[in-house]
Design an enzyme around this catalytic site. Structure first.
Site, mmCIF file in Angstrom:
data_model
loop_
_atom_site.group_PDB
_atom_site.id
_atom_site.type_symbol
_atom_site.label_atom_id
_atom_site.label_comp_id
_atom_site.label_asym_id
_atom_site.label_seq_id
_atom_site.Cartn_x
_atom_site.Cartn_y
_atom_site.Cartn_z
ATOM 1 N N CYS A 77 5.431 -13.698 26.026
ATOM 2 C CA CYS A 77 6.185 -14.811 25.439
ATOM 3 C C CYS A 77 6.936 -15.577 26.529
ATOM 4 O O CYS A 77 6.316 -16.128 27.426
ATOM 5 C CB CYS A 77 7.095 -14.288 24.328
ATOM 6 N N HIS A 175 3.132 -11.927 20.711
ATOM 7 C CA HIS A 175 3.806 -10.641 20.857
ATOM 8 C C HIS A 175 2.835 -9.518 20.499
ATOM 9 O O HIS A 175 2.660 -9.212 19.331
ATOM 10 C CB HIS A 175 5.031 -10.579 19.941
ATOM 11 N N GLU A 177 3.205 -6.485 20.764
ATOM 12 C CA GLU A 177 3.923 -5.364 20.139
ATOM 13 C C GLU A 177 4.187 -5.600 18.658
ATOM 14 O O GLU A 177 4.610 -4.706 17.942
ATOM 15 C CB GLU A 177 5.234 -5.098 20.901
#
Lengths: 197, 251
Positions: A77, A175, A177
């Site tokens: 990001c 992202h 994650e």
């Protein structure tokens, strides 16, 4: 494997740590140049505003260290955006790893872009076993203008570079994650990358 | 293409998920972490945890819960309920929440929106607004809808955007619990007048209501609780039907 997440005060680092843990890896948070240099893998996260994030990097003198790292580095990001030459956000100079600029989305669009969008034209083993047009989770108001380092593309009003690669440096706008199973696969691929010297 | 989001909302009381109709007859609905993981597996795009407990240990319980959810969940989640300070937000984000939702505290102290977005970024500040139509005007209500104010929904929403709010979660109190569909006219007006994402809440009863709120209501995301908890609508089936009608969703 020795994984270090650069801790410079920007971003939701806990989520990245947990995502790696779900894959069976423990990561260390650190702002210590020696620890970062010694890592097998470096993750460079970032959420927030480019100008203040860059200032935090400079305060810790990490802006000199990061471009010199030799092991695989993954910017996430804002982390990826800071690896570019320049950002319109805060009119900030970046780390200059990727030869491109970060621009603000057009005013006609809802900003930030929040949600799941698709990635296409996937290249490099970072995206091994990830399907074209896979969905990933994005939250951002600024985007990376298309450039030669692009390894994934997304469209939000404009086609932009959603992932970048140059030598040992990788960057993703989304992202991983928070991108469900596809995100986990991409993180796993990053950990498995073999370096060509 | 950016997809429309489906967001189940879990009500949390003293660290447990509760189910009820309009906050009455609450029954224990299990471990929030397991429920969250199950929703993620079924294709939810995000989750919202709304803490409705009123105990003094609330903050600590919520922070602990966020940590456990973040450990398990591989999709984004928002936490709301009684958040009123930078310290509250700091601990929740540090523990792994992606966004926080503020409501009454923002109306009482609008500067809080500026402070939070400056410190943590607009992208993680959701401002929830509960409103009710009174004499033809949408009036903002506080404390879970119990306290009416003179504030106009659209004026307040625009102020939220100016102050740096990243998203608006609009609940129509007139529609909430009715299962007759979302407040699409008000939602469409919010979407037209604002430039940040709008999450529709209140009134989901069947698949067509989601279609309507994305098309007529121009919503970016739709939130619902009971239709998902009581399995009246399955998320995967909902998304397949939306996809068949040309609404972009992640499947």
């Amino acid at each position: 494997m020795n994984i270090v997440i650069i801790d410079y005060g920007a971003g939701n680092i806990q989520s990245i740590k947990f995502a790696l843990k779900r894959l069976g890896y423990d990561a260390i948070l650190s702002d210590d140049p020696e620890i970062i240099k010694a890592a097998d893998r470096v993750i460079f996260p970032g959420v927030g505003e480019a100008g203040s994030a860059m200032k935090m990097l400079k305060d810790k003198r990490l802006h000199e260290l990061i471009p010199k790292l030799q092991q695989p580095v993954l910017g996430i990001c804002l982390g990826m955006q800071l690896m570019c030459n320049y950002s319109e956000e805060g009119k900030t100079e970046g780390l200059g790893i990727f030869d491109t600029e970060v621009k603000k989305f057009n005013k006609d669009l809802k900003v930030p872009q929040i949600g799941w969008n698709t990635i296409k034209n996937l290249q490099t083993s970072l995206f091994q076993d990830v399907s074209e047009n896979e969905y990933v989770y994005l939250v951002h108001s600024f985007y990376v203008a298309e450039c030669e380092h692009e390894i994934a593309q997304t469209n939000y009003g404009v086609d932009y570079s959603c992932a970048l690669h140059k030598e040992n440096f990788y960057g993703v706008q989304f992202h991983p994650e928070k991108s469900s199973k596809a995100g986990e696969k991409i993180l796993e691929n990053f950990l498995k990358l073999e370096l060509r010297s | 293409m950016l997809t429309k989001r489906i967001i189940p909302c879990l009500d949390i009381k003293n660290g447990r998920t509760v189910k009820g109709i309009n906050f009455l007859d609450l029954i224990d609905a299990g471990d929030p972490v397991e429920l969250a993981a199950a929703y993620a597996e079924q294709g939810a795009d995000e989750l919202v945890f709304l803490d409705i407990s009123a105990t003094e240990e609330k903050r600590k319980t919520l922070a602990d819960l966020v940590l456990k959810v973040a450990e398990k969940l591989n999709i984004p989640f928002t936490v709301g309920g009684g958040i009123s300070s930078i310290e509250d937000v700091d601990i929740l984000l540090k523990n792994g929440a992606d966004k926080v939702s503020i409501n009454s505290s923002a109306v009482k102290n609008p500067q809080l929106i500026n402070q939070l977005s400056a410190k943590f970024g607009s992208q993680c500040i959701v401002v929830a607004i509960d409103a009710k139509l009174i004499d033809g005007l949408w009036k903002v209500h506080l404390v879970g809808g119990k306290v009416p104010t003179d504030l106009d929904l659209f004026e307040w929403a625009k102020e939220v955007e100016r102050r740096g709010g990243g998203e608006i979660l609009f609940t129509s109190m007139d529609h909430d619990g009715t299962k007759n569909g979302f407040a699409n006219e008000a939602l469409a007006r919010l979407s037209e007048e604002l430039n940040i994402p709008i999450i529709a809440s209140g009134g989901a009863g069947k698949v067509e209501h989601f279609q309507d709120t994305f098309i007529k209501g121009k919503a970016d995301a739709a939130l619902a609780a009971s239709v998902f908890h009581f399995k009246e609508i399955e998320i995967l089936e909902l998304k397949q039907k939306l996809n068949n009608t040309g609404i972009p969703v992640r499947i």
